[in-house]
Design a protein around this motif. Structure first.
Motif, PDB file in Angstrom:
ATOM      1  N   GLN A 147       0.837  -1.191   0.000  1.00 51.83           N
ATOM      2  CA  GLN A 147       0.000   0.000   0.000  1.00 51.83           C
ATOM      3  C   GLN A 147       0.880   1.252   0.000  1.00 51.83           C
ATOM      4  O   GLN A 147       1.839   1.337   0.739  1.00 51.83           O
ATOM      5  CB  GLN A 147      -0.889  -0.021   1.241  1.00 51.83           C
ATOM      6  N   VAL A 148       0.510   2.215  -0.824  1.00 50.15           N
ATOM      7  CA  VAL A 148       1.225   3.485  -0.802  1.00 50.15           C
ATOM      8  C   VAL A 148       0.956   4.184   0.522  1.00 50.15           C
ATOM      9  O   VAL A 148      -0.187   4.362   0.909  1.00 50.15           O
ATOM     10  CB  VAL A 148       0.748   4.387  -1.958  1.00 50.15           C
ATOM     11  N   ALA A 149       1.998   4.531   1.238  1.00 50.83           N
ATOM     12  CA  ALA A 149       1.828   5.268   2.484  1.00 50.83           C
ATOM     13  C   ALA A 149       1.559   6.727   2.172  1.00 50.83           C
ATOM     14  O   ALA A 149       2.174   7.309   1.296  1.00 50.83           O
ATOM     15  CB  ALA A 149       3.088   5.143   3.338  1.00 50.83           C
ATOM     16  N   CYS A 150       0.625   7.336   2.906  1.00 49.14           N
ATOM     17  CA  CYS A 150       0.167   8.659   2.522  1.00 49.14           C
ATOM     18  C   CYS A 150       1.272   9.695   2.597  1.00 49.14           C
ATOM     19  O   CYS A 150       1.268  10.662   1.859  1.00 49.14           O
ATOM     20  CB  CYS A 150      -1.018   9.079   3.374  1.00 49.14           C
ATOM     21  N   GLY A 151       2.230   9.520   3.492  1.00 46.66           N
ATOM     22  CA  GLY A 151       3.299  10.481   3.600  1.00 46.66           C
ATOM     23  C   GLY A 151       4.137  10.595   2.345  1.00 46.66           C
ATOM     24  O   GLY A 151       4.856  11.555   2.150  1.00 46.66           O
ATOM     25  N   ASN A 152       4.035   9.611   1.482  1.00 47.33           N
ATOM     26  CA  ASN A 152       4.821   9.626   0.248  1.00 47.33           C
ATOM     27  C   ASN A 152       3.981   9.666  -1.011  1.00 47.33           C
ATOM     28  O   ASN A 152       4.504   9.527  -2.102  1.00 47.33           O
ATOM     29  CB  ASN A 152       5.729   8.391   0.192  1.00 47.33           C
ATOM     30  N   THR A 208      -5.785   7.100   2.684  1.00 45.26           N
ATOM     31  CA  THR A 208      -6.716   8.216   2.857  1.00 45.26           C
ATOM     32  C   THR A 208      -6.974   8.477   4.329  1.00 45.26           C
ATOM     33  O   THR A 208      -6.935   9.632   4.792  1.00 45.26           O
ATOM     34  CB  THR A 208      -8.049   7.904   2.147  1.00 45.26           C
ATOM     35  N   MET A 209      -7.231   7.423   5.096  1.00 48.03           N
ATOM     36  CA  MET A 209      -7.501   7.580   6.519  1.00 48.03           C
ATOM     37  C   MET A 209      -6.268   8.106   7.252  1.00 48.03           C
ATOM     38  O   MET A 209      -6.371   8.927   8.171  1.00 48.03           O
ATOM     39  CB  MET A 209      -7.949   6.244   7.115  1.00 48.03           C
ATOM     40  N   GLU A 210      -5.108   7.637   6.828  1.00 49.77           N
ATOM     41  CA  GLU A 210      -3.861   8.106   7.440  1.00 49.77           C
ATOM     42  C   GLU A 210      -3.636   9.579   7.145  1.00 49.77           C
ATOM     43  O   GLU A 210      -3.219  10.352   8.013  1.00 49.77           O
ATOM     44  CB  GLU A 210      -2.697   7.276   6.915  1.00 49.77           C
ATOM     45  N   ALA A 211      -3.930   9.981   5.903  1.00 57.09           N
ATOM     46  CA  ALA A 211      -3.776  11.388   5.538  1.00 57.09           C
ATOM     47  C   ALA A 211      -4.714  12.262   6.349  1.00 57.09           C
ATOM     48  O   ALA A 211      -4.332  13.345   6.813  1.00 57.09           O
ATOM     49  CB  ALA A 211      -4.047  11.568   4.039  1.00 57.09           C
ATOM     50  N   ALA A 212      -5.961  11.813   6.528  1.00 60.67           N
ATOM     51  CA  ALA A 212      -6.917  12.583   7.325  1.00 60.67           C
ATOM     52  C   ALA A 212      -6.400  12.768   8.744  1.00 60.67           C
ATOM     53  O   ALA A 212      -6.532  13.850   9.337  1.00 60.67           O
ATOM     54  CB  ALA A 212      -8.276  11.892   7.323  1.00 60.67           C
ATOM     55  N   ASP A 213      -5.790  11.738   9.295  1.00 63.94           N
ATOM     56  CA  ASP A 213      -5.249  11.815  10.648  1.00 63.94           C
ATOM     57  C   ASP A 213      -4.065  12.775  10.710  1.00 63.94           C
ATOM     58  O   ASP A 213      -3.975  13.628  11.596  1.00 63.94           O
ATOM     59  CB  ASP A 213      -4.837  10.419  11.112  1.00 63.94           C
ATOM     60  N   ILE A 214      -3.151  12.652   9.753  1.00 68.89           N
ATOM     61  CA  ILE A 214      -1.960  13.497   9.743  1.00 68.89           C
ATOM     62  C   ILE A 214      -2.311  14.968   9.577  1.00 68.89           C
ATOM     63  O   ILE A 214      -1.758  15.843  10.250  1.00 68.89           O
ATOM     64  CB  ILE A 214      -0.995  13.049   8.625  1.00 68.89           C
TER      65      ILE A 214
END
Length: 264
Positions: free
Chosen positions: A19-24, A122-128
């Motif tokens: 999975q592409v990690a949102c930070g990248n 997407t969920m990780e980006a929303a959190d960050i």
């Protein structure tokens, strides 16, 4: 203040899905897509409350070029990376601009190979970036050819489980029509602008939209009239009980900015 995080380009999750990690995601867009892009924002106005219900993120070139200049570069080989990066770009910019309303993001269902895995970034980006996931709306155009409607239903089900809203865009233009409303159970439906155009002087379009508004009300679906460009169109649609509107009469999209909408 936004969290700062360092993530690997790809994470290997326990289920074996890479999975592409949102930070990248933005670096993935640059390295794997070979092109850059950004977003413009256009409000969806709630005329009953006199406020902005949502801002839709609309893809643009890095200097504000039209969406077609970007979407023409998306193909089977990079669709997944573009879809992931577009979501993160929309969320990042929404955070930077201080959007407190809903945020509507267009997505490509054919880029989602496994709903539970592909929503993680997407969920990780929303959190960050400090965006409440319950404020996210994911739009899919009715006109997009979906080879497996069960797959699209699985996407909607996964998003609903996570508290996200789902919308059908361009309703009335595509191939599925009523089947989409019954099978997908969207939270919102956006009436295609070709039905809205000139509705004030077109009895046939009035009849279709009036019946759609009644049907959506009975099904608990929120209806949005998009592509509204004149006061006459707005006033006609308002008579049908529609309260959410989008279009140039209210505000044009603004590149990396939030336009000030007309609030009747």
């Amino acid at each position: 203040m936004q969290q700062q995080t360092e993530l690997n380009d790809l994470e290997l999750f326990p289920d074996g899905v890479r999975q592409v990690a949102c930070g990248n995601c933005l670096r993935e867009a640059r390295d794997r897509l070979g092109f850059r892009f950004s977003m413009a924002f256009q409000p969806i106005v709630d005329v009953a409350r006199g406020s902005v219900y949502a801002y839709e993120a609309l893809v643009r070139g890095p200097d504000g070029e039209p969406a077609g200049s970007v979407l023409s570069k998306v193909n089977d080989g990079n669709r997944y990376y573009f879809d992931q990066a577009a979501r993160v770009t929309a969320i990042r910019l929404a955070s930077r601009l201080g959007i407190e309303s809903h945020l509507s993001i267009n997505f490509m269902p054919n880029a989602v190979y496994r709903p539970a895995a592909c929503i993680r970034a997407t969920m990780e980006a929303a959190d960050i970036y400090g965006i409440d996931p319950s404020k996210l709306i994911f739009e899919v155009t009715e006109a997009e050819q979906i080879s497996d409607r069960n797959h699209l239903r699985a996407i909607f089900d996964e998003y609903h489980e996570r508290g996200l809203k789902c919308a059908i865009d361009d309703y009335g233009e595509g191939f599925a029509g009523l089947n989409h409303l019954i099978e997908l159970e969207p939270d919102l439906v956006k009436i295609d602008l070709n039905l809205v155009r000139g509705v004030d002087s077109h009895p046939g379009r009035q009849a279709v939209i009036r019946s759609t508004a009644l049907m959506c009300e009975e099904m608990g679906i929120t209806l949005v009239a998009e592509g509204v460009e004149t006061r006459a169109e707005y006033e006609t649609l308002r008579e049908f009980g529609i309260t959410l509107f989008q279009g140039y009469w209210f505000a044009k999209p603004a590149f990396e900015a939030l336009p000030e909408p007309r609030l009747p």
